[in-house]
Enzyme design. Structure first.
Site, PDB file in Angstrom:
ATOM      1  CB  CYS A 117      -3.087   8.935   6.782  1.00 32.91           C
ATOM      2  SG  CYS A 117      -3.969   8.800   8.642  1.00 32.91           S
TER       3      CYS A 117
ATOM      4  CG  ASN B 174      -3.906   5.082  -1.324  1.00 34.28           C
ATOM      5  OD1 ASN B 174      -4.760   6.316  -0.833  1.00 34.28           O
ATOM      6  ND2 ASN B 174      -3.706   4.361  -0.410  1.00 34.28           N
TER       7      ASN B 174
ATOM      8  CG  HIS C 207      -2.138   1.163   1.229  1.00 35.34           C
ATOM      9  ND1 HIS C 207      -3.431   1.024   1.115  1.00 35.34           N
ATOM     10  CD2 HIS C 207      -1.349   2.317   1.628  1.00 35.34           C
ATOM     11  CE1 HIS C 207      -3.974   2.020   1.389  1.00 35.34           C
ATOM     12  NE2 HIS C 207      -2.873   3.048   2.254  1.00 35.34           N
TER      13      HIS C 207
END
Lengths: 305, 305
Positions: free
Chosen positions: A241, A250, A208
């Protein structure tokens, strides 16, 4: 590691992506799911079971699971940070629970208000509980800040490997490493995933990545070469985040899929339709700066005039 | 390939980068050279010896060479597309001439108005001529569209390898492969550079990537793993070839250096000062959309409050 040429892309925009937004309507989320699944994306992190007063974007977590389940082809997962969230996810019928804990003690407190030990114990209890069920859900143990932390700086490989080992012994079905704040570089990625595969054997592992410092695609390549075949990404690179300062989006799903296909792997995703889905998202969120380069240039094509 | 951990970064913004601009004053170019060299960058493609009526940005080619030579630490190169340009470069005192030809016949016509055979013959004559000199300049043979072409699509590896072989036999000192229009992906990059090293032995080879489809850093990693230790980049990812539709900027020098240092290689470049140079460039060109991610997030750092 896998011998075949299949690779698994999980869209996390509906979870990680929307955390950076003020608000997004349930109907828009459902439409996002629809347009992107029409491009062939099957795996979605559909929501997060965290308290709505902490991240109000997930007020409709249960509805999103129900709506997603209307399409039986989709593989839906949901993020949880503790047992309470896991119980809500189970009640909603989630088949793949992603339990996130942090390699960084400070990030663990900021993100989940708990210690690593408490989080590991909660994962173990959850697995004990679900394995009594006739069709136990799939449990992923996800390790945030695996490659560094804005609060603690460098994270030792052995810390991450130790957490992974304990989760594997507790019986998780899958382990994922998150570069929550975009500290990772390809050497670190290759080293850590290589060690992780050596430690875990055939247990599948995922990556990730955030593209905070432009290393996203290089990190994907490094993970591929270490045998990783599961990747998270968000359409248009949306994300960040809220409890990790410096975090940005991302890696972009469309750039990821372009790289994976060029690498000779099969994503099952139609890149032209995926770019269409991204255009739909850009239209939905006109004030949100999306990332990713493929959409700017388009797929390689030839000028015939 | 090299056994040590040194890597060579060549700033091409003053050549490839400014081709996309309407105009840039000589004084600004000189200042660019100054601020970026203060960050430790030593190698610059300082200009292009093409006719000023074709690319007016290079009207001051001779002045730029003279100004650059005032700093004896700098390694200056200049691009040429034919013998006439090479003669001008030699007269100006350029010590490293980059002769660009194209693997694509159509791009060769559009970019240099010549055929590949004529270009190869010109390179051979240039080398014959300069080797009579007491201190012959370094000649780089650069192959544009090595990974694909907007006009011709896929370019066969054997085409590129054949051109490289003939230039090596003619006596070039260095060979560089350019992904002029950003078609390359990491698998193709690793395969082609691996074959190139097998063909050329110890002759140094370089990579010139554009980040058109977000593959720039992954392509750098792939080239590194194939043993490449010479990379072109432009500060802030400025750039694009005016005769190659779909081309966008080079990979960003700052992102490249961040990757190389993380990979364990020594660039000799101070990343903080390089980001300062990029801020200077952004201030100089307020209307120009610069690329690159490191400048957005900054170097990884830790929050102590």
């Amino acid at each position: 590691m896998t011998d075949n040429n299949q690779v698994f892309v999980r869209e996390v925009g509906l979870r990680d992506g929307i955390q950076s937004l003020d608000t997004i309507a349930t109907q828009d989320k459902i439409q996002w799911l629809k347009v992107e699944s029409e491009a062939g994306v099957q795996a979605f992190e559909i929501t997060s079971f965290v308290p709505a007063h902490v991240i109000p974007q997930f007020f409709d977590a249960q509805t999103m699971v129900e709506q997603g389940q209307l399409n039986p082809r989709l593989l839906l997962s949901a993020l949880v940070l503790n047992e309470k969230g896991a119980m809500r996810a189970l009640e909603a019928g989630v088949k793949n629970i992603v339990f996130v804990l942090s390699a960084s003690a400070t990030h663990s407190q900021k993100n989940a208000r708990t210690t690593l030990e408490n989080a590991l114990a909660a994962v173990a209890r959850l697995i004990e509980m679900v394995k009594q069920q006739p069709e136990p859900p799939h449990i992923t143990g996800a390790i945030a800040t695996s490659f560094g932390c804005t609060y603690e700086g460098h994270i030792e490989s052995k810390t991450v490997l130790n957490i992974a080992d304990r989760m594997a012994q507790a019986g998780v079905d899958h382990i994922a490493l998150g570069d929550t704040v975009g500290f990772a570089g390809p050497r670190q990625v290759k080293n850590l995933f290589t060690q992780l595969h050596q430690l875990l054997g055939k247990l599948p592992v995922g990556a990730h990545f955030h593209d905070t410092r432009g290393m996203g695609m290089a990190n994907v390549l490094a993970a591929l070469e270490a045998g990783v075949r599961h990747f998270d990404a968000s359409l248009g690179g949306l994300g960040g985040c809220p409890f990790a300062p410096g975090a940005t989006g991302n890696i972009a799903t469309e750039d990821l899929c372009f790289l994976l296909e060029e690498y000779g792997l099969q994503t099952g995703i139609d890149l032209e339709k995926l770019l269409e889905a991204r255009r739909w998202l850009a239209h939905l969120l006109p004030d949100e700066p999306l990332q990713g380069a493929l959409s700017r240039a388009g797929l390689p094509n030839i000028i015939t005039h």
